[in-house]
Write a protein that holds these residues in place. Sequence first.
Motif, PDB file in Angstrom:
ATOM      1  N   LEU A  90     -63.927   5.792  39.475  1.00  0.00           N
ATOM      2  CA  LEU A  90     -62.755   6.323  38.786  1.00  0.00           C
ATOM      3  C   LEU A  90     -62.545   5.614  37.451  1.00  0.00           C
ATOM      4  O   LEU A  90     -62.242   6.260  36.443  1.00  0.00           O
ATOM      5  CB  LEU A  90     -61.514   6.186  39.667  1.00  0.00           C
ATOM      6  N   GLU A 131     -64.948   7.028  34.946  1.00  0.00           N
ATOM      7  CA  GLU A 131     -64.522   8.343  34.456  1.00  0.00           C
ATOM      8  C   GLU A 131     -63.395   8.229  33.443  1.00  0.00           C
ATOM      9  O   GLU A 131     -63.393   8.934  32.428  1.00  0.00           O
ATOM     10  CB  GLU A 131     -64.091   9.223  35.618  1.00  0.00           C
ATOM     11  N   VAL A 132     -62.455   7.341  33.701  1.00  0.00           N
ATOM     12  CA  VAL A 132     -61.348   7.143  32.758  1.00  0.00           C
ATOM     13  C   VAL A 132     -61.868   6.575  31.434  1.00  0.00           C
ATOM     14  O   VAL A 132     -61.459   7.013  30.351  1.00  0.00           O
ATOM     15  CB  VAL A 132     -60.275   6.225  33.386  1.00  0.00           C
ATOM     16  N   CYS A 141     -63.617   9.336  29.430  1.00  0.00           N
ATOM     17  CA  CYS A 141     -62.642  10.217  28.777  1.00  0.00           C
ATOM     18  C   CYS A 141     -61.994   9.535  27.585  1.00  0.00           C
ATOM     19  O   CYS A 141     -61.798  10.163  26.531  1.00  0.00           O
ATOM     20  CB  CYS A 141     -61.580  10.653  29.781  1.00  0.00           C
ATOM     21  N   ASP A 142     -61.691   8.255  27.715  1.00  0.00           N
ATOM     22  CA  ASP A 142     -61.097   7.512  26.610  1.00  0.00           C
ATOM     23  C   ASP A 142     -62.080   7.372  25.461  1.00  0.00           C
ATOM     24  O   ASP A 142     -61.714   7.509  24.291  1.00  0.00           O
ATOM     25  CB  ASP A 142     -60.636   6.140  27.091  1.00  0.00           C
TER      26      ASP A 142
END
Length: 90
Positions: A12, A15-16, A19-20
């Motif tokens: 997770l 993934e964050v 995206c950032d």
Amino acid sequence: MLIAVGIHLLLLMFEVLVCDRIERGSHFWLLVFMPLFFVSPVSVAACVWGFRHDRSLELEILCSVNILQFIFIALRLDKIIHWPWLVCNF
């Protein structure tokens, strides 16, 4: 159960960070891939534990086998190594 939660939290976090990185573009890809670098040794330990206790393993095997691929993709995205994405022999 605790190892699986740790692996999922690291995935997770990856993934964050992806995206950032895509939104802002402020940090290196090597830093984005750090959770995957940490999840690979944990997955190896989970595989050893799972095989010894006759548990089914799916995600752990994929994460532990692909550590070199994670490293080379991060290096390629940061343009530290210059390999083409596709190798054709025409």
